[in-house]
Design a protein around this motif. Structure first.
Motif, short mmCIF file in Angstrom:
data_model
loop_
_atom_site.label_atom_id
_atom_site.label_comp_id
_atom_site.label_asym_id
_atom_site.label_seq_id
_atom_site.Cartn_x
_atom_site.Cartn_y
_atom_site.Cartn_z
N ARG A 1 -3.03 4.65 4.94
CA ARG A 1 -3.98 3.89 5.90
C ARG A 1 -3.41 4.88 7.02
O ARG A 1 -3.35 4.12 8.15
CB ARG A 1 -3.19 2.46 6.26
CG ARG A 1 -3.63 1.74 4.90
CD ARG A 1 -3.20 0.17 5.27
NE ARG A 1 -3.71 -0.85 4.52
CZ ARG A 1 -3.39 -2.27 4.83
NH1 ARG A 1 -2.48 -2.17 5.64
NH2 ARG A 1 -4.15 -3.04 4.23
N GLY A 2 -2.90 6.00 7.02
CA GLY A 2 -2.77 6.79 8.23
C GLY A 2 -1.26 7.13 8.16
O GLY A 2 -0.35 6.74 7.31
N GLU A 3 -0.63 7.36 9.50
CA GLU A 3 0.67 7.49 9.81
C GLU A 3 1.58 6.52 9.70
O GLU A 3 1.33 5.52 10.32
CB GLU A 3 0.76 8.38 11.07
CG GLU A 3 2.07 9.17 11.34
CD GLU A 3 2.32 10.22 10.12
OE1 GLU A 3 3.45 10.64 9.92
OE2 GLU A 3 1.48 10.87 9.66
N PRO A 4 2.76 6.45 8.72
CA PRO A 4 3.27 5.34 8.42
C PRO A 4 4.27 5.27 9.48
O PRO A 4 4.72 5.96 10.37
CB PRO A 4 4.33 5.69 7.30
CG PRO A 4 3.66 6.71 6.69
CD PRO A 4 2.67 7.45 7.43
N VAL A 5 4.48 4.04 10.03
CA VAL A 5 5.27 3.63 11.15
C VAL A 5 6.83 3.16 10.73
O VAL A 5 7.08 2.52 9.88
CB VAL A 5 4.69 2.20 11.73
CG1 VAL A 5 5.48 1.88 13.12
CG2 VAL A 5 3.44 2.47 12.21
N ALA B 1 0.82 -1.19 -0.28
CA ALA B 1 0.04 -0.09 -0.06
C ALA B 1 0.83 1.28 -0.12
O ALA B 1 1.87 1.25 0.47
CB ALA B 1 -0.86 -0.02 1.26
N GLY B 2 0.37 2.36 -0.52
CA GLY B 2 1.05 3.73 -0.61
C GLY B 2 1.14 4.22 1.04
O GLY B 2 0.18 4.03 1.71
N LEU B 3 2.49 4.59 1.12
CA LEU B 3 2.72 5.09 2.58
C LEU B 3 1.67 6.42 2.88
O LEU B 3 1.72 7.16 1.98
CB LEU B 3 4.21 5.42 2.75
CG LEU B 3 5.11 4.36 2.92
CD1 LEU B 3 6.40 4.93 2.99
CD2 LEU B 3 4.94 3.49 3.97
N GLY B 4 1.14 6.27 3.84
CA GLY B 4 0.02 7.41 4.27
C GLY B 4 -1.42 7.16 3.86
O GLY B 4 -2.07 7.68 4.28
#
Ligand SMILES: [Zn+2]
Length: 89
Positions: free
Chosen positions: A24-28, A19-22
């Motif tokens: 699904r929310g803040e990347p870890v 998935a593209g970073l960001g």
């Protein structure tokens, strides 16, 4: 309006799920500490200096905490994907 060109150091996708970073929310951030084998110095060959493996921390991003956990279970595999995506170290 300006935006940093490479907000995740050139990484755009999660190496675990793709998935593209960001998206699904803040990347870890996943930090992986590895021992880098060093060429022995002359002193070490002569036994005058003890060998000290250098620790190097490689970090990359996963899209969510679940993917971060999966990435930590086999960091080398996922880090390799990130390096390929970034086009190098
Ligand atoms: Zn993911």
């Amino acid at each position: 309006m300006t935006r940093p060109a490479e907000p995740y150091r050139g990484q755009k996708r999660c190496p675990v799920c793709g998935a593209g970073l960001g998206a699904r929310g803040e990347p870890v951030s996943v930090d992986w500490s590895i021992a880098v084998p060093q060429k022995p110095t002359l002193w070490q060959k002569m036994g005058l200096q003890s060998k000290t493996p250098q620790q190097q921390t490689m970090s990359f991003f996963a899209c969510c905490p679940e993917c971060a956990e999966a990435a930590k279970s086999s960091p080398s595999t996922h880090l390799a994907k990130v390096i390929v995506e970034r086009g190098g170290m």
